[in-house]
Motif scaffolding. Structure first.
Motif, PDB file in Angstrom:
ATOM      1  N   THR A 232     -20.122 -57.090   6.330  1.00  0.00           N
ATOM      2  CA  THR A 232     -19.327 -57.739   7.237  1.00  0.00           C
ATOM      3  C   THR A 232     -17.901 -58.918   6.687  1.00  0.00           C
ATOM      4  O   THR A 232     -16.882 -58.867   8.082  1.00  0.00           O
ATOM      5  N   ASP A 233     -17.618 -58.079   6.444  1.00  0.00           N
ATOM      6  CA  ASP A 233     -16.080 -58.341   6.212  1.00  0.00           C
ATOM      7  C   ASP A 233     -15.245 -56.492   6.474  1.00  0.00           C
ATOM      8  O   ASP A 233     -15.690 -55.806   6.181  1.00  0.00           O
ATOM      9  N   VAL A 234     -14.407 -57.273   6.986  1.00  0.00           N
ATOM     10  CA  VAL A 234     -13.928 -55.809   7.668  1.00  0.00           C
ATOM     11  C   VAL A 234     -12.352 -56.313   7.516  1.00  0.00           C
ATOM     12  O   VAL A 234     -11.600 -57.279   7.679  1.00  0.00           O
ATOM     13  N   TYR A 235     -11.597 -55.143   7.064  1.00  0.00           N
ATOM     14  CA  TYR A 235      -9.597 -54.603   6.651  1.00  0.00           C
ATOM     15  C   TYR A 235      -9.400 -54.035   6.837  1.00  0.00           C
ATOM     16  O   TYR A 235      -9.332 -53.043   6.464  1.00  0.00           O
ATOM     17  N   PRO A 236      -8.134 -54.367   8.587  1.00  0.00           N
ATOM     18  CA  PRO A 236      -7.673 -53.099   9.189  1.00  0.00           C
ATOM     19  C   PRO A 236      -6.627 -53.128   8.389  1.00  0.00           C
ATOM     20  O   PRO A 236      -6.700 -53.057   7.579  1.00  0.00           O
ATOM     21  N   MET A 237      -6.487 -51.473   8.276  1.00  0.00           N
ATOM     22  CA  MET A 237      -5.114 -49.733   8.293  1.00  0.00           C
ATOM     23  C   MET A 237      -4.817 -50.957   9.220  1.00  0.00           C
ATOM     24  O   MET A 237      -5.151 -50.980  10.783  1.00  0.00           O
ATOM     25  N   ALA A 238      -3.982 -50.326   8.988  1.00  0.00           N
ATOM     26  CA  ALA A 238      -2.047 -49.870   9.913  1.00  0.00           C
ATOM     27  C   ALA A 238      -2.693 -48.265  11.003  1.00  0.00           C
ATOM     28  O   ALA A 238      -3.609 -47.837  10.358  1.00  0.00           O
ATOM     29  N   LEU A 239      -2.613 -49.043  12.642  1.00  0.00           N
ATOM     30  CA  LEU A 239      -2.945 -48.103  13.186  1.00  0.00           C
ATOM     31  C   LEU A 239      -2.061 -46.083  12.535  1.00  0.00           C
ATOM     32  O   LEU A 239      -1.324 -46.681  12.682  1.00  0.00           O
ATOM     33  N   ALA A 240      -2.945 -45.306  13.801  1.00  0.00           N
ATOM     34  CA  ALA A 240      -2.706 -44.203  13.590  1.00  0.00           C
ATOM     35  C   ALA A 240      -2.672 -43.293  15.208  1.00  0.00           C
ATOM     36  O   ALA A 240      -4.027 -44.005  15.743  1.00  0.00           O
ATOM     37  N   GLN A 241      -2.073 -42.424  15.360  1.00  0.00           N
ATOM     38  CA  GLN A 241      -2.815 -41.437  15.899  1.00  0.00           C
ATOM     39  C   GLN A 241      -2.691 -39.792  15.779  1.00  0.00           C
ATOM     40  O   GLN A 241      -1.261 -39.481  15.062  1.00  0.00           O
ATOM     41  N   ASP A 242      -4.070 -39.130  16.182  1.00  0.00           N
ATOM     42  CA  ASP A 242      -4.387 -37.950  15.623  1.00  0.00           C
ATOM     43  C   ASP A 242      -3.486 -36.732  16.936  1.00  0.00           C
ATOM     44  O   ASP A 242      -3.529 -37.494  17.858  1.00  0.00           O
ATOM     45  N   HIS A 243      -3.467 -35.897  16.601  1.00  0.00           N
ATOM     46  CA  HIS A 243      -3.395 -34.587  17.813  1.00  0.00           C
ATOM     47  C   HIS A 243      -4.395 -33.960  17.490  1.00  0.00           C
ATOM     48  O   HIS A 243      -4.264 -32.697  16.573  1.00  0.00           O
ATOM     49  N   LYS A 244      -5.916 -33.700  18.784  1.00  0.00           N
ATOM     50  CA  LYS A 244      -6.627 -32.622  18.118  1.00  0.00           C
ATOM     51  C   LYS A 244      -6.464 -31.571  18.720  1.00  0.00           C
ATOM     52  O   LYS A 244      -6.912 -30.591  18.010  1.00  0.00           O
ATOM     53  N   ARG A 245      -5.741 -31.075  20.022  1.00  0.00           N
ATOM     54  CA  ARG A 245      -5.642 -29.638  20.006  1.00  0.00           C
ATOM     55  C   ARG A 245      -4.302 -29.250  19.764  1.00  0.00           C
ATOM     56  O   ARG A 245      -3.735 -29.542  19.209  1.00  0.00           O
ATOM     57  N   ALA A 246      -5.350 -27.772  19.859  1.00  0.00           N
ATOM     58  CA  ALA A 246      -4.191 -26.667  18.844  1.00  0.00           C
ATOM     59  C   ALA A 246      -3.047 -27.044  19.119  1.00  0.00           C
ATOM     60  O   ALA A 246      -2.207 -26.886  18.267  1.00  0.00           O
ATOM     61  N   ASN A 285     -20.881 -55.523  12.229  1.00  0.00           N
ATOM     62  CA  ASN A 285     -21.827 -56.729  11.403  1.00  0.00           C
ATOM     63  C   ASN A 285     -23.035 -56.381  12.383  1.00  0.00           C
ATOM     64  O   ASN A 285     -24.297 -56.364  12.247  1.00  0.00           O
ATOM     65  N   ALA A 286     -22.946 -55.536  13.925  1.00  0.00           N
ATOM     66  CA  ALA A 286     -24.173 -54.700  14.459  1.00  0.00           C
ATOM     67  C   ALA A 286     -25.009 -53.852  12.888  1.00  0.00           C
ATOM     68  O   ALA A 286     -26.189 -53.499  12.622  1.00  0.00           O
ATOM     69  N   LEU A 287     -24.026 -52.958  12.382  1.00  0.00           N
ATOM     70  CA  LEU A 287     -24.281 -52.411  11.001  1.00  0.00           C
ATOM     71  C   LEU A 287     -25.929 -52.723  10.495  1.00  0.00           C
ATOM     72  O   LEU A 287     -26.786 -52.847   9.380  1.00  0.00           O
ATOM     73  N   VAL A 288     -24.955 -54.173  10.084  1.00  0.00           N
ATOM     74  CA  VAL A 288     -25.691 -55.699   9.099  1.00  0.00           C
ATOM     75  C   VAL A 288     -27.423 -55.697   9.668  1.00  0.00           C
ATOM     76  O   VAL A 288     -28.366 -55.722   9.399  1.00  0.00           O
ATOM     77  N   ALA A 289     -26.796 -55.657  11.083  1.00  0.00           N
ATOM     78  CA  ALA A 289     -28.387 -56.752  11.505  1.00  0.00           C
ATOM     79  C   ALA A 289     -29.829 -55.840  11.815  1.00  0.00           C
ATOM     80  O   ALA A 289     -30.850 -55.690  11.773  1.00  0.00           O
ATOM     81  N   GLU A 290     -28.958 -54.233  11.959  1.00  0.00           N
ATOM     82  CA  GLU A 290     -29.770 -52.795  12.002  1.00  0.00           C
ATOM     83  C   GLU A 290     -30.329 -52.281  10.515  1.00  0.00           C
ATOM     84  O   GLU A 290     -31.032 -51.305  10.499  1.00  0.00           O
TER      85      GLU A 290
END
Ligand code: AMP
Ligand code: GLY
Length: 446
Positions: A232-246, A285-290
């Motif tokens: 249940t410990d969640v530590y965020p990283m900086a956000l990023a954006q990917d460009h999926k199209r070729a 949390n859901a993954l822990v609960a499951e």
């Protein structure tokens, strides 16, 4: 020769005892650490580069690695899914920590195996990796725990799937239910495209499995939210954006990613808090609960739509190429971060305030068919940027292209526009006959 100091015997004993305690309980405070990184791409190169900045890490092994990684780590010729071999290697080389890059290694159960043998590994268990390896599992989890995502249905039968497409119309999104290296998703703008995708997936089994998810088409800004997670410990990283199209202008087929940047001006602090508190934390949390507690990097591929932020997909690992722009911004010691998260201490995670942007140099023809083995020249003349190798190899001292995505060049500057200009100037120095790149990376933010 160094002068040796006389140390009374009881002191030596105390020091020894202390180091024994360190060894048993606190990898955090030890030096001369050996780390094994699993994988062979730009992401793993960026992980190795970040680990290389830690004063505590003295040896980095990478299995199997690539020509660029070989400059900063010992490459080991073991494939990323040869988990028994990898275990043997880690044991015989007294590896203190293993960090896993690719989903295939996780899906092959590397984290389970290493953990069973008492080795420290930062990567999700096979069970928890289903959040990525099975889109059906991920969608059902989101539905059950009220985590916002696009509406969907699951099909194994072509006729029923087509009937669903007829009822809902296009655009509509068709996703193969399994690992397909980012290529199992078709955003069908027309009925014919939907028909062709379903035919490929359910009639000729192009990717192997026999189930698809058909999803509501949603629109908005996409962004990648990676978090270090343990239970249940969640530590965020900086956000990023990917460009999926070729191709430029977000045209052409979906790829593994053609470029990325961080941070994202169009995602507000409230958006980020929503994504953390309504999506990333509830999913952990859901993954822990499951009963499949997650340890590793949980990656949320999210979209900011007119109706709020929704999940497009989850990955059970660092994103590629997001990692190549996010980790160069990490100013904290990543070795400490991995260990703190593993030991359930709060890690120190700080970011360079500068913007990072990076461009993929891909083989012409990627993501469809392409040729390998073209020489890459003048790479060493690039200045003020970080070059991560995605698919390269040496033939003697000639550096050759050896994959669809070949190189990733990252630059940091006060503004994204400045970083972009710097990187484009440096990329122009690379001499190779068979590479292309999207020059419009970051266009939504610049
Ligand atoms: P995925 O592999 O699930 O991340 O999908 C690849 C890409 O397809 C995403 O980055 C989106 O651009 C697009 N995509 C996936 N799902 C949807 C959706 N429900 N609506 C619109 N675009 C989507
Ligand atoms: N950049 C998307 C991914 O890593 O799957």
């Amino acid at each position: 020769m160094k002068k040796s100091k006389f140390i009374p015997n009881f002191f030596v004993k105390q020091i020894r005892n202390r180091s024994i305690n360190f060894a048993e309980n606190n990898t955090h405070n030890r030096n001369n650490m050996k780390v094994l990184v699993i994988g062979a791409g730009g992401r793993e190169h960026a992980i190795c580069a970040a680990l290389g900045k830690s004063p505590k890490v003295t040896e980095i092994y990478c299995a199997p690695g690539n020509a660029g990684i070989a400059r900063i780590a010992h490459c080991v010729a073991i494939g990323d899914t040869e988990v028994d071999e990898l275990l043997r290697f880690a044991q015989t080389h007294s590896v203190d920590l293993t960090v896993v890059g690719p989903e295939a290694a996780l899906a092959a159960g590397i984290a389970d195996l290493f953990t069973q043998h008492g080795l420290r590994i930062f990567g999700a268990s096979k069970h928890a990796t289903r959040i990525e390896s099975s889109k059906e599992f991920a969608k059902n989890l989101m539905m059950k725990y009220d985590i916002p995502t696009a509406d969907y249905a699951v099909f194994a039968d072509y006729t029923e799937a087509m009937a669903y497409v007829e009822r809902h119309g296009t655009p509509i999104v068709i996703k193969y239910d399994g690992l397909a290296a980012g290529k199992g998703v078709v955003v069908a703008m027309t009925h014919a495209e939907a028909e062709a995708a379903l035919h490929d997936m359910l009639m000729v089994h192009k990717f192997g499995s026999d189930r698809v998810i058909i999803e509501e088409f949603i629109q908005g800004q996409e962004f990648s939210f990676m978090c270090f997670v343990n239970g249940t410990d969640v530590y965020p990283m900086a956000l990023a954006q990917d460009h999926k199209r070729a191709f430029e202008g977000d045209l052409g087929p979906n790829t593994g990613g053609m470029g990325a940047y961080s941070p994202l001006p169009f995602i507000t602090a409230e958006d980020r808090d929503f994504a953390l508190n309504r999506i990333m934390k509830p999913t952990a949390n859901a993954l822990v609960a499951e009963g499949c507690s997650f340890c590793g990097v949980l990656y949320g591929g999210l979209m900011k739509t007119a109706k709020g932020i929704k999940v497009i997909e989850f990955n059970a690992r660092f994103g590629d190429p997001e990692t190549e722009v996010v980790l160069p911004r990490l100013t904290s010691d990543i070795f400490d971060v991995f260990n703190d998260v593993l030991d359930r201490r709060t890690p120190c995670i700080e970011w360079d305030s500068r913007a990072a942007i990076g461009f993929v140099l891909a083989s012409k023809g990627y993501p469809e068919s392409y040729r390998k083995g073209f020489e890459i020249k003048h790479l060493d003349t690039l200045k003020g940027v970080e070059v991560f190798h995605m698919g390269t190899k040496y033939d003697g001292d000639r550096l050759l292209t050896n994959g669809g995505r070949v190189l990733f060049v990252t630059g940091l500057a006060v503004t994204l526009a400045e970083a972009r200009e710097n990187v484009l100037t440096e990329i122009a120095k690379i001499d190779c006959d068979n590479l292309f790149y999207r020059s419009d990376i970051g266009y939504q933010a610049i």
